[in-house]
Design an enzyme around this catalytic site. Structure first.
Site, mmCIF file in Angstrom:
data_model
loop_
_atom_site.group_PDB
_atom_site.id
_atom_site.type_symbol
_atom_site.label_atom_id
_atom_site.label_comp_id
_atom_site.label_asym_id
_atom_site.label_seq_id
_atom_site.Cartn_x
_atom_site.Cartn_y
_atom_site.Cartn_z
ATOM 1 N N GLU A 17 0.843 -1.210 0.000
ATOM 2 C CA GLU A 17 0.000 0.000 0.000
ATOM 3 C C GLU A 17 0.876 1.257 0.000
ATOM 4 O OE1 GLU A 17 -3.511 0.133 2.469
ATOM 5 O OE2 GLU A 17 -3.037 2.192 3.064
ATOM 6 N N THR A 48 -3.768 5.004 -1.633
ATOM 7 C CA THR A 48 -4.805 5.604 -0.783
ATOM 8 C C THR A 48 -5.438 6.826 -1.460
ATOM 9 O OG1 THR A 48 -3.296 7.088 0.357
ATOM 10 C CG2 THR A 48 -3.617 4.895 1.335
ATOM 11 N N TYR A 49 -6.560 7.228 -0.892
ATOM 12 C CA TYR A 49 -7.305 8.379 -1.418
ATOM 13 C C TYR A 49 -7.703 9.257 -0.228
ATOM 14 C CZ TYR A 49 -10.923 10.841 -4.121
ATOM 15 O OH TYR A 49 -11.684 11.783 -4.759
ATOM 16 N N ALA A 51 -6.417 9.670 2.635
ATOM 17 C CA ALA A 51 -6.378 9.017 3.948
ATOM 18 C C ALA A 51 -5.957 9.993 5.039
ATOM 19 C CB ALA A 51 -5.434 7.828 3.926
ATOM 20 N N HIS A 77 -7.866 3.061 -3.864
ATOM 21 C CA HIS A 77 -8.817 3.270 -2.773
ATOM 22 C C HIS A 77 -9.784 4.353 -3.253
ATOM 23 C CE1 HIS A 77 -5.872 1.885 0.629
ATOM 24 N NE2 HIS A 77 -5.625 1.248 -0.511
ATOM 25 N N ASP A 109 -11.992 9.151 5.646
ATOM 26 C CA ASP A 109 -11.814 10.190 6.651
ATOM 27 C C ASP A 109 -12.207 11.501 5.997
ATOM 28 O OD1 ASP A 109 -10.671 8.295 8.457
ATOM 29 O OD2 ASP A 109 -8.828 8.393 7.304
ATOM 30 N N ALA A 125 -19.897 2.881 3.629
ATOM 31 C CA ALA A 125 -19.111 2.241 2.563
ATOM 32 C C ALA A 125 -19.965 1.224 1.797
ATOM 33 C CB ALA A 125 -17.891 1.548 3.167
ATOM 34 N N HIS A 149 -14.145 -0.647 15.026
ATOM 35 C CA HIS A 149 -14.015 0.714 14.503
ATOM 36 C C HIS A 149 -14.229 1.696 15.651
ATOM 37 C CE1 HIS A 149 -14.858 4.400 12.281
ATOM 38 N NE2 HIS A 149 -14.184 3.836 11.295
ATOM 39 N N LYS A 165 -21.286 -5.786 5.452
ATOM 40 C CA LYS A 165 -20.435 -5.165 4.438
ATOM 41 C C LYS A 165 -19.610 -6.229 3.710
ATOM 42 C CE LYS A 165 -17.001 -2.404 5.819
ATOM 43 N NZ LYS A 165 -16.165 -1.234 6.145
HETATM 44 P P1 FAD Z 1 -18.038 2.107 7.035
HETATM 45 O O1 FAD Z 1 -17.998 0.655 6.801
HETATM 46 O O2 FAD Z 1 -19.088 2.862 6.321
HETATM 47 O O3 FAD Z 1 -18.298 2.325 8.587
HETATM 48 C C1 FAD Z 1 -17.374 2.720 9.509
HETATM 49 C C2 FAD Z 1 -17.790 2.234 10.904
HETATM 50 O O4 FAD Z 1 -18.956 2.976 11.297
HETATM 51 C C3 FAD Z 1 -18.183 0.788 11.041
HETATM 52 O O5 FAD Z 1 -17.137 -0.098 11.193
HETATM 53 C C4 FAD Z 1 -19.062 0.840 12.237
HETATM 54 O O6 FAD Z 1 -18.313 0.817 13.403
HETATM 55 C C5 FAD Z 1 -19.753 2.151 12.097
HETATM 56 N N1 FAD Z 1 -21.071 1.984 11.460
HETATM 57 C C6 FAD Z 1 -21.478 2.578 10.318
HETATM 58 N N2 FAD Z 1 -22.740 2.213 10.043
HETATM 59 C C7 FAD Z 1 -23.114 1.371 11.002
HETATM 60 C C8 FAD Z 1 -24.296 0.645 11.270
HETATM 61 N N3 FAD Z 1 -25.348 0.718 10.471
HETATM 62 N N4 FAD Z 1 -24.342 -0.133 12.368
HETATM 63 C C9 FAD Z 1 -23.294 -0.218 13.185
HETATM 64 N N5 FAD Z 1 -22.148 0.445 12.984
HETATM 65 C C10 FAD Z 1 -22.056 1.219 11.912
HETATM 66 N N6 FAD Z 1 -9.475 6.382 4.664
HETATM 67 C C11 FAD Z 1 -9.297 7.305 3.695
HETATM 68 O O7 FAD Z 1 -9.773 8.438 3.827
HETATM 69 N N7 FAD Z 1 -8.600 6.999 2.548
HETATM 70 C C12 FAD Z 1 -8.070 5.782 2.320
HETATM 71 O O8 FAD Z 1 -7.445 5.544 1.290
HETATM 72 C C13 FAD Z 1 -8.234 4.779 3.327
HETATM 73 N N8 FAD Z 1 -7.741 3.524 3.156
HETATM 74 C C14 FAD Z 1 -8.001 2.558 4.094
HETATM 75 C C15 FAD Z 1 -7.549 1.259 3.857
HETATM 76 C C16 FAD Z 1 -7.808 0.255 4.786
HETATM 77 C C17 FAD Z 1 -7.328 -1.157 4.499
HETATM 78 C C18 FAD Z 1 -8.518 0.555 5.985
HETATM 79 C C19 FAD Z 1 -8.782 -0.513 6.993
HETATM 80 C C20 FAD Z 1 -8.954 1.853 6.226
HETATM 81 C C21 FAD Z 1 -8.724 2.867 5.280
HETATM 82 N N9 FAD Z 1 -9.162 4.175 5.476
HETATM 83 C C22 FAD Z 1 -8.968 5.122 4.506
HETATM 84 C C23 FAD Z 1 -9.822 4.563 6.724
HETATM 85 C C24 FAD Z 1 -11.349 4.481 6.654
HETATM 86 O O9 FAD Z 1 -11.854 5.335 5.665
HETATM 87 C C25 FAD Z 1 -11.867 4.888 8.021
HETATM 88 O O10 FAD Z 1 -11.585 3.865 8.963
HETATM 89 C C26 FAD Z 1 -13.307 5.284 8.076
HETATM 90 O O11 FAD Z 1 -13.547 5.891 9.336
HETATM 91 C C27 FAD Z 1 -14.275 4.088 7.966
HETATM 92 O O12 FAD Z 1 -14.358 3.643 6.694
HETATM 93 P P2 FAD Z 1 -15.167 2.299 6.325
HETATM 94 O O13 FAD Z 1 -15.057 2.144 4.884
HETATM 95 O O14 FAD Z 1 -14.790 1.173 7.219
HETATM 96 O O15 FAD Z 1 -16.654 2.790 6.719
#
Ligand code: FAD
Length: 294
Positions: A17, A48-49, A51, A77, A109, A125, A149, A165
């Site tokens: 990555e 990443t995008y 991040a 991403h 983020d 997501a 999370h 998801k």
């Molecule tokens: P989502 O799956 O939408 O949800 C995040 C969290 O919100 C869930 O895990 C849960 O705890 C809670 N939640 C949401 N809806 C519900 C529901 N209905 N019920 C219960 N809980 C809920 N960020 C960037 O900006 N750019 C990147 O390139 C980037 N790359 C990443 C790569 C990896 C491998 C990882 C693990 C993370 C990355 N991130 C990145 C960070 C990520 O965007 C953040 O962690 C963000 O806060 C959550 O994204 P997500 O896609 O998991 O969100």
């Protein structure tokens, strides 16, 4: 170019990555790092995008360079926060036209550059996954947070959210972790919910103590006290810290593969070392040569 779903079916995979660079100096370093790591013929490279709330930057351009010039499979991403449907549609179309076959669909983020960021048309997501599915035949990955999370209401709600998801995705990629136990427990919790989607663990070599401490606190990742003490005892000796980080990441990679991980995703922080040495150390555990071919 290949679908990551297919690669995982024939795994284990080895992927790297990178972050989209913020300035010219960073772009130069990233180019050199990409060239060095492409020599190892990894399964794929991800970019990443925005991040950490940083500028969204030139993710597409880096992906294009990896795809066209380095001939390595890519996984851009894509985050949906603060984006409209039309904006996401245009980005997806650009990647489709390039020939990308994979994407990591994230909530993201909140971007920090710009005073009044709109909330955007997506809240989760999983909605982005469905939106992309209707428009491109990509293998779609999603983020997984084995230690929970930070915004989760409860562990149970978080696990249910992850299960839903992951069921809709082709693979999951985890937040970096330092203990194989957290990965194994999470995979078992998903299996108990009937989820069999492959989940690739993320491994971050802990070279920068302060940076790792900050990111771990932000992500809810356990940064073991004994590891921190060991790294701090290296003081300003960067080479000694790199040696500890390489050893720790190698051992963790072996444990994760022994636990059945379908691949390893190495967070490089845009440095070719220690990723290169770790990849070499793991050749036997991965069952693949990582040296340049041809
Ligand atoms: P989502 O799956 O939408 O949800 C995040 C969290 O919100 C869930 O895990 C849960 O705890 C809670 N939640 C949401 N809806 C519900 C529901 N209905 N019920 C219960 N809980 C809920 N960020 C960037 O900006 N750019 C990147 O390139 C980037 N790359 C990443 C790569 C990896 C491998 C990882 C693990 C993370 C990355 N991130 C990145 C960070 C990520 O965007 C953040 O962690 C963000 O806060 C959550 O994204 P997500 O896609 O998991 O969100």
């Amino acid at each position: 170019m290949t679908s990551i779903a297919d690669l995982l079916a024939h795994g284990p995979t080895l992927s790297f990555e990178f972050s989209a660079p913020r300035d010219e100096e960073g772009a130069g370093r990233l180019d050199r790092t990409l060239a060095r790591l492409a020599e190892l013929r990894p399964s794929f490279m991800s970019v990443t995008y925005g991040a950490g709330g940083s500028s969204r930057g030139p993710t597409y351009e880096v992906v294009e360079h990896i795809h066209r010039d380095l001939d390595v499979t890519t996984m851009p991403h894509l985050t949906c926060v603060a984006h409209t449907r039309a904006e996401i549609e245009a980005i997806v179309e650009r990647y489709r036209a390039l020939g990308t076959q994979n994407i990591l669909a994230l909530h993201g983020d909140v971007p920090l550059d710009g005073p009044d960021q709109p909330a955007g048309d997506f809240t989760r997501a999983i909605d982005l996954v469905a939106f992309i599915r209707e428009r491109a035949s990509f293998a779609i990955g999603v983020a997984a947070h084995p230690e929970g999370h930070p915004r989760a209401e409860s562990r149970a709600a978080d696990l249910d959210h992850h299960a839903e998801k992951l069921r809709n995705a082709d693979f999951g990629m985890t937040q970096f972790l330092f203990s194989a136990h957290h990965y194994e427990r999470f995979v078992a919790e998903m299996a108990a919910r009937g989820v069999t989607t492959p989940i690739v663990p993320g491994v971050m070599p802990p070279t920068n103590v302060e940076g790792i401490a900050r990111m771990s606190a932000m992500n809810g990742t356990e940064f073991p006290a004994d590891l921190r003490t060991r790294l701090e005892s290296c003081g300003d000796d960067a080479a000694a810290r790199r040696e500890v980080a390489t050893e720790v990441a190698t051992r963790l990679g072996e444990e994760l593969l022994a636990a059945g991980a379908p691949g390893l995703h190495l967070y490089t922080l845009n440095f070719s070392e220690p990723a290169r040495t770790i990849a070499r150390n793991l050749e036997a555990a991965l069952g693949r040569g990582v040296e340049a071919r041809g």
